[in-house]
Write a protein that holds these residues in place. Structure first.
Motif, PDB file in Angstrom:
ATOM      1  N   VAL A 435       0.849  -1.205   0.000  1.00  0.00           N
ATOM      2  CA  VAL A 435       0.000   0.000   0.000  1.00  0.00           C
ATOM      3  C   VAL A 435       0.879   1.247   0.000  1.00  0.00           C
ATOM      4  CG1 VAL A 435      -1.633   1.357   1.365  1.00  0.00           C
ATOM      5  CG2 VAL A 435      -1.995  -1.099   1.086  1.00  0.00           C
ATOM      6  N   ARG A 436       1.918   1.242   0.826  1.00  0.00           N
ATOM      7  CA  ARG A 436       2.820   2.406   0.874  1.00  0.00           C
ATOM      8  C   ARG A 436       3.546   2.601  -0.449  1.00  0.00           C
ATOM      9  NH1 ARG A 436       3.335   0.517   6.373  1.00  0.00           N
ATOM     10  NH2 ARG A 436       5.034  -0.919   5.851  1.00  0.00           N
ATOM     11  N   ILE A 437       3.948   1.502  -1.078  1.00  0.00           N
ATOM     12  CA  ILE A 437       4.646   1.602  -2.358  1.00  0.00           C
ATOM     13  C   ILE A 437       3.721   2.176  -3.427  1.00  0.00           C
ATOM     14  CG2 ILE A 437       5.669   0.241  -4.238  1.00  0.00           C
ATOM     15  CD1 ILE A 437       7.544   0.553  -1.884  1.00  0.00           C
ATOM     16  N   VAL A 438       2.480   1.699  -3.492  1.00  0.00           N
ATOM     17  CA  VAL A 438       1.535   2.201  -4.489  1.00  0.00           C
ATOM     18  C   VAL A 438       1.248   3.681  -4.242  1.00  0.00           C
ATOM     19  CG1 VAL A 438      -0.849   2.036  -5.314  1.00  0.00           C
ATOM     20  CG2 VAL A 438       0.505  -0.040  -4.997  1.00  0.00           C
ATOM     21  N   ALA A 439       1.127   4.079  -2.980  1.00  0.00           N
ATOM     22  CA  ALA A 439       0.913   5.497  -2.683  1.00  0.00           C
ATOM     23  C   ALA A 439       2.093   6.332  -3.148  1.00  0.00           C
ATOM     24  CB  ALA A 439       0.683   5.683  -1.182  1.00  0.00           C
ATOM     25  N   LEU A 440       3.305   5.844  -2.877  1.00  0.00           N
ATOM     26  CA  LEU A 440       4.513   6.600  -3.200  1.00  0.00           C
ATOM     27  C   LEU A 440       4.791   6.653  -4.694  1.00  0.00           C
ATOM     28  CD1 LEU A 440       7.014   8.040  -1.989  1.00  0.00           C
ATOM     29  CD2 LEU A 440       8.137   5.810  -1.895  1.00  0.00           C
ATOM     30  N   TYR A 441       4.540   5.530  -5.395  1.00  0.00           N
ATOM     31  CA  TYR A 441       4.937   5.423  -6.801  1.00  0.00           C
ATOM     32  C   TYR A 441       3.814   5.736  -7.794  1.00  0.00           C
ATOM     33  CZ  TYR A 441       9.518   3.522  -5.665  1.00  0.00           C
ATOM     34  OH  TYR A 441      10.804   3.375  -5.218  1.00  0.00           O
ATOM     35  N   ILE A 442       2.568   5.700  -7.333  1.00  0.00           N
ATOM     36  CA  ILE A 442       1.463   5.943  -8.264  1.00  0.00           C
ATOM     37  C   ILE A 442       0.542   7.053  -7.789  1.00  0.00           C
ATOM     38  CG2 ILE A 442      -0.544   4.921  -9.422  1.00  0.00           C
ATOM     39  CD1 ILE A 442       0.852   2.231  -9.330  1.00  0.00           C
ATOM     40  N   LEU A 443       0.035   6.945  -6.553  1.00  0.00           N
ATOM     41  CA  LEU A 443      -0.971   7.895  -6.082  1.00  0.00           C
ATOM     42  C   LEU A 443      -0.420   9.316  -5.987  1.00  0.00           C
ATOM     43  CD1 LEU A 443      -3.867   8.218  -5.048  1.00  0.00           C
ATOM     44  CD2 LEU A 443      -3.000   7.807  -2.734  1.00  0.00           C
ATOM     45  N   ILE A 444       0.694   9.497  -5.290  1.00  0.00           N
ATOM     46  CA  ILE A 444       1.243  10.846  -5.102  1.00  0.00           C
ATOM     47  C   ILE A 444       1.684  11.460  -6.429  1.00  0.00           C
ATOM     48  CG2 ILE A 444       3.122  12.152  -4.027  1.00  0.00           C
ATOM     49  CD1 ILE A 444       2.904  10.210  -1.630  1.00  0.00           C
ATOM     50  N   PRO A 445       2.445  10.737  -7.284  1.00  0.00           N
ATOM     51  CA  PRO A 445       2.808  11.343  -8.582  1.00  0.00           C
ATOM     52  C   PRO A 445       1.595  11.663  -9.453  1.00  0.00           C
ATOM     53  CG  PRO A 445       4.237   9.487  -8.099  1.00  0.00           C
ATOM     54  CD  PRO A 445       3.137   9.451  -7.085  1.00  0.00           C
ATOM     55  N   PRO A 460      -6.003   7.112 -10.040  1.00  0.00           N
ATOM     56  CA  PRO A 460      -5.097   6.468 -10.989  1.00  0.00           C
ATOM     57  C   PRO A 460      -5.416   4.991 -11.142  1.00  0.00           C
ATOM     58  CG  PRO A 460      -3.982   6.867  -8.901  1.00  0.00           C
ATOM     59  CD  PRO A 460      -5.306   7.572  -8.817  1.00  0.00           C
ATOM     60  N   LYS A 461      -5.354   4.520 -12.376  1.00  0.00           N
ATOM     61  CA  LYS A 461      -5.650   3.117 -12.643  1.00  0.00           C
ATOM     62  C   LYS A 461      -4.405   2.259 -12.510  1.00  0.00           C
ATOM     63  CE  LYS A 461      -9.708   3.333 -15.654  1.00  0.00           C
ATOM     64  NZ  LYS A 461     -10.274   2.875 -16.946  1.00  0.00           N
ATOM     65  N   GLY A 462      -4.619   1.066 -11.963  1.00  0.00           N
ATOM     66  CA  GLY A 462      -3.562   0.077 -11.963  1.00  0.00           C
ATOM     67  C   GLY A 462      -3.759  -0.862 -13.134  1.00  0.00           C
ATOM     68  N   THR A 463      -2.940  -1.922 -13.166  1.00  0.00           N
ATOM     69  CA  THR A 463      -3.078  -2.912 -14.223  1.00  0.00           C
ATOM     70  C   THR A 463      -4.478  -3.501 -14.190  1.00  0.00           C
ATOM     71  OG1 THR A 463      -0.747  -3.450 -14.054  1.00  0.00           O
ATOM     72  CG2 THR A 463      -2.155  -5.066 -15.125  1.00  0.00           C
ATOM     73  N   GLY A 464      -5.109  -3.578 -15.352  1.00  0.00           N
ATOM     74  CA  GLY A 464      -6.436  -4.169 -15.432  1.00  0.00           C
ATOM     75  C   GLY A 464      -7.554  -3.183 -15.231  1.00  0.00           C
ATOM     76  N   GLY A 465      -7.216  -1.888 -15.018  1.00  0.00           N
ATOM     77  CA  GLY A 465      -8.246  -0.886 -14.916  1.00  0.00           C
ATOM     78  C   GLY A 465      -8.808  -0.684 -13.521  1.00  0.00           C
ATOM     79  N   THR A 466      -8.191  -1.269 -12.483  1.00  0.00           N
ATOM     80  CA  THR A 466      -8.673  -1.054 -11.123  1.00  0.00           C
ATOM     81  C   THR A 466      -8.183   0.285 -10.596  1.00  0.00           C
ATOM     82  OG1 THR A 466      -6.735  -2.121 -10.170  1.00  0.00           O
ATOM     83  CG2 THR A 466      -8.651  -3.516 -10.610  1.00  0.00           C
ATOM     84  N   ASP A 467      -8.850   0.799  -9.575  1.00  0.00           N
ATOM     85  CA  ASP A 467      -8.359   1.934  -8.812  1.00  0.00           C
ATOM     86  C   ASP A 467      -7.158   1.412  -8.025  1.00  0.00           C
ATOM     87  OD1 ASP A 467      -7.840   3.638  -6.609  1.00  0.00           O
ATOM     88  OD2 ASP A 467      -9.896   4.393  -6.601  1.00  0.00           O
TER      89      ASP A 467
END
Length: 490
Positions: A435-445, A460-467
């Motif tokens: 969760v922290r990695i996704v926040a740091l690498y995807i959500l914040i940017p 932001p979408k992840g692989t497969g179109g999920t939030d």
């Protein structure tokens, strides 16, 4: 053991790993290697470095991929790309369109060749798609890529898109060859790996892939502990319960090491570089927020092919190791139930399901997302992106007639319950880190880009179109729901 099918890996004789294997004899030094391709020494990673180059018959593919890498092609969506860079990318795409349609029949006899072919063709396709100007709404994949790629995918039973196995499992070599020719010791080689193929050639991209490779190699010990626990579960006496308790605490220690390795991605991969320069290269059509379509031209050249629509791209959710931990601990009934996305067309009907461990029919239709059965949980869907032998391993693990969670839930041994919850908590904390990695690498940017007017609106979408953030947070929270507690199952 009488309740297990004869093909289950626990019913196979224990091999002598030091004895030579006779020519023509099946290799049983792994967990039924011919069925599962799971090595007792290297886990889901191959025991030897993956093939680095196809034979000369398929040299045109290798050469056009080398050209893309050496030319340092730029993302079409990257701000500030010059007209000359766009022109260079167009010249490269023209070269792709001039390739011959190479036959794939001679690849079919070798899993190693097929894997390399999938790797190369998927990488070429992503270079082709992501260098195509944003103004072009329908991206036509040329027949010289479409036809061989879909034929290879039909044999491997994989979607025609980059997968975790392309980026991680089959994308490594040694920096320095180990001194001994014997199978390498994973713990000793965690920092002696390099990647075979990169989009950007940056250390950031390489470390992003290698952080997952290190997790896979460290996870080999978890697979060994899981087997030991399964052996003891069949005995189920007082001594066996005591051993299982000890093994579960050892499993928790390994999972904590996996968490440390996951957190280590920060040391080599800058979050902003990842978001701006790396992540866009490997995103699939399913996560393209601009809504551009990928159209596979040349299907009429091979009537066995169908237009694929399962195009998510690589994801950590495709790691068979993490799925194995979920299934073994009985956490999958919790962690795999959220975020149903996409549709999977089953290769076998409910009246005629595949036998445990049996290979699915080699058809690209198995990965079509419409029409088909109801939507499936995202993590379950991600299993269709795994190597088919690894999917078979997970099916066998799921078919275990003595599930660990059931054994623990039915036991009145407080130490066993506590040890089980320690292991589940370690897995939950691993997902805290995710969760922290996704926040740091995807959500914040992504929020930073949206504030600058450069990003898409919404989550932001992840692989497969999920939030992306809500998905990993949901999986983490549901993993915590698997804790038994001292009073029994919830």
């Amino acid at each position: 053991m009488a309740n297990l099918p004869p093909t289950h890996f626990l019913n196979l004789p224990r091999p002598d790993v030091f004895a030579p294997i006779l020519d023509g004899a099946p290799d049983t030094s792994t967990l039924a290697a011919h069925d599962y391709d799971v090595d007792t020494r290297t886990g889901f990673m191959p025991p030897e470095p993956p093939l680095a180059r196809l034979p000369s018959a398929w040299a045109p593919w290798e050469e056009v991929l080398e050209d893309a890498i050496e030319s340092k092609l730029q993302l079409a969506e990257k701000p500030g790309v010059s007209d000359e860079e766009h022109a260079k990318s167009e010249r490269w795409r023209n070269r792709v369109r001039e390739l011959p349609i190479l036959p794939t029949a001679d690849l079919k006899s070798s899993e190693v060749l097929l894997r390399r072919a999938h790797h190369v063709l998927a990488w070429i396709m992503h270079f082709y798609v992501q260098t195509t100007p944003a103004a072009i709404r329908d991206i036509h994949i040329p027949p010289m890529i479409t036809v061989p790629h879909l034929q290879v995918c039909a044999q491997l039973q994989l979607p025609p898109v980059l997968t975790y196995s392309d980026d991680v499992l089959y994308n490594w070599a040694f920096k320095t060859l180990p001194a001994s020719p014997a199978p390498f010791v994973p713990k000793q080689q965690l920092n002696n790996l390099r990647c075979l193929t990169l989009f950007t050639g940056t250390r950031d991209e390489e470390e992003f892939y290698l952080s997952s490779a290190r997790i896979e190699l460290r996870g080999v010990e978890a697979l060994s502990i899981m087997r030991a626990i399964m052996d003891e579960a069949f005995v189920r006496d007082t001594i066996a319960i005591r051993r299982i308790t000890t093994y579960l605490r050892a499993l928790a220690d390994v999972i904590r090491d996996l968490q440390t390795l996951l957190a280590g991605v920060r040391d080599g991969c800058d979050p902003q570089v990842f978001y701006d320069e790396i992540r866009p290269w490997f995103k699939g059509a399913d996560s393209d927020t601009s809504g551009r379509k990928w159209i596979f031209d040349g299907l009429e050249l091979d009537p066995t092919l169908e237009s694929p629509t399962e195009l998510s791209g690589p994801s950590a959710g495709q790691s068979s190791l993490i799925h194995a931990l979920d299934i073994f601990l009985g956490v999958d009934r919790y962690s795999h139930t959220n975020f149903a996305t996409g549709r999977l067309r089953k290769p076998a009907s409910p009246q005629h399901p595949p036998a445990p461990g049996a290979a699915d029919a080699p058809t690209t239709a198995a990965f079509s997302s419409a029409p088909g059965p109801p939507t499936v949980p995202f993590l379950t869907r991600m299993q269709s992106y795994m190597p088919r032998h690894h999917r078979a391993f997970l099916r066998h693990l799921q078919a275990n007639p003595r599930p660990l969670r059931e054994l623990v839930a039915q036991s009145d041994d407080a130490a066993l319950r506590a040890a089980y919850d320690v292991a589940v908590t370690a897995l939950k904390e691993f997902r805290d880190e995710h969760v922290r990695i996704v926040a740091l690498y995807i959500l914040i940017p992504s929020r930073r880009a949206a504030g600058a007017g450069q990003g898409a609106e919404g989550a932001p979408k992840g692989t497969g179109g999920t939030d992306a953030f809500q998905f990993v947070k949901g999986v983490r929270d549901q993993t915590a729901g698997a804790l038994l507690g001292p009073e029994g199952p919830r």
